[in-house]
Design a protein around this motif. Sequence first.
Motif, PDB file in Angstrom:
ATOM      1  N   VAL A  19       0.824  -1.211   0.000  1.00  0.00           N
ATOM      2  CA  VAL A  19       0.000   0.000   0.000  1.00  0.00           C
ATOM      3  C   VAL A  19       0.860   1.265   0.000  1.00  0.00           C
ATOM      4  O   VAL A  19       0.624   2.180  -0.794  1.00  0.00           O
ATOM      5  N   SER A  23       1.047   3.803  -3.030  1.00  0.00           N
ATOM      6  CA  SER A  23       0.507   5.135  -2.734  1.00  0.00           C
ATOM      7  C   SER A  23       1.455   6.231  -3.214  1.00  0.00           C
ATOM      8  O   SER A  23       1.012   7.274  -3.704  1.00  0.00           O
ATOM      9  N   ALA A  47      -5.354   1.648  -1.109  1.00  0.00           N
ATOM     10  CA  ALA A  47      -5.728   0.396  -0.440  1.00  0.00           C
ATOM     11  C   ALA A  47      -7.028  -0.157  -1.014  1.00  0.00           C
ATOM     12  O   ALA A  47      -7.149  -1.375  -1.240  1.00  0.00           O
TER      13      ALA A  47
END
Length: 177
Positions: A19, A23, A47
């Motif tokens: 994640v 990100s 996510a």
Amino acid sequence: MTEIRTPRLLLRRWTDDDVVPLSEINADPEVMRWIGDGSTLDPEQTADEIERWEEEWDEEGFGVFAVELLASGELIGAVGLSVPEFLPEVLPAVGISWRLGRPFWGQGYASEAAHATLEFALQDRGLDRVVAINRAGNEESENVIRKLGMVSERETTDPELGHLLQIHGIDLTEYEA
């Protein structure tokens, strides 16, 4: 667990550890420029995206891979297969797509991962045809599409966002030729 190794890459399913690095990729406006409405994604949205990709793996038997460098284990992006439900006119279809972090552009990683994914789709998963939906003007993705041997089929408009889209396709007989 489904994994594909290429000379430089590991394509694998997603983990919670992915994640944060994804990100960071999704927070780059240049990376996201051609994706959806061009908006960046925060960690929560990232996510959610990974969760949707994993659900597609469970439901369809294919999905979007996490892509990491074999040499370092570093996550460099996402490449994979999905059903392009946002564009009903191409259904039933399975689309191939890719998204790499900017430091990994121009090194052939997208083509390497996409080629392995296309082979996975047509030979391992038994799909007869795969499409690539490219937003007009995205020359970098157009180059990957050409390297995959995909053929331009038509142009259309994104029904939600109004962008001009180019539809490319390849079927099993063309791939094996």
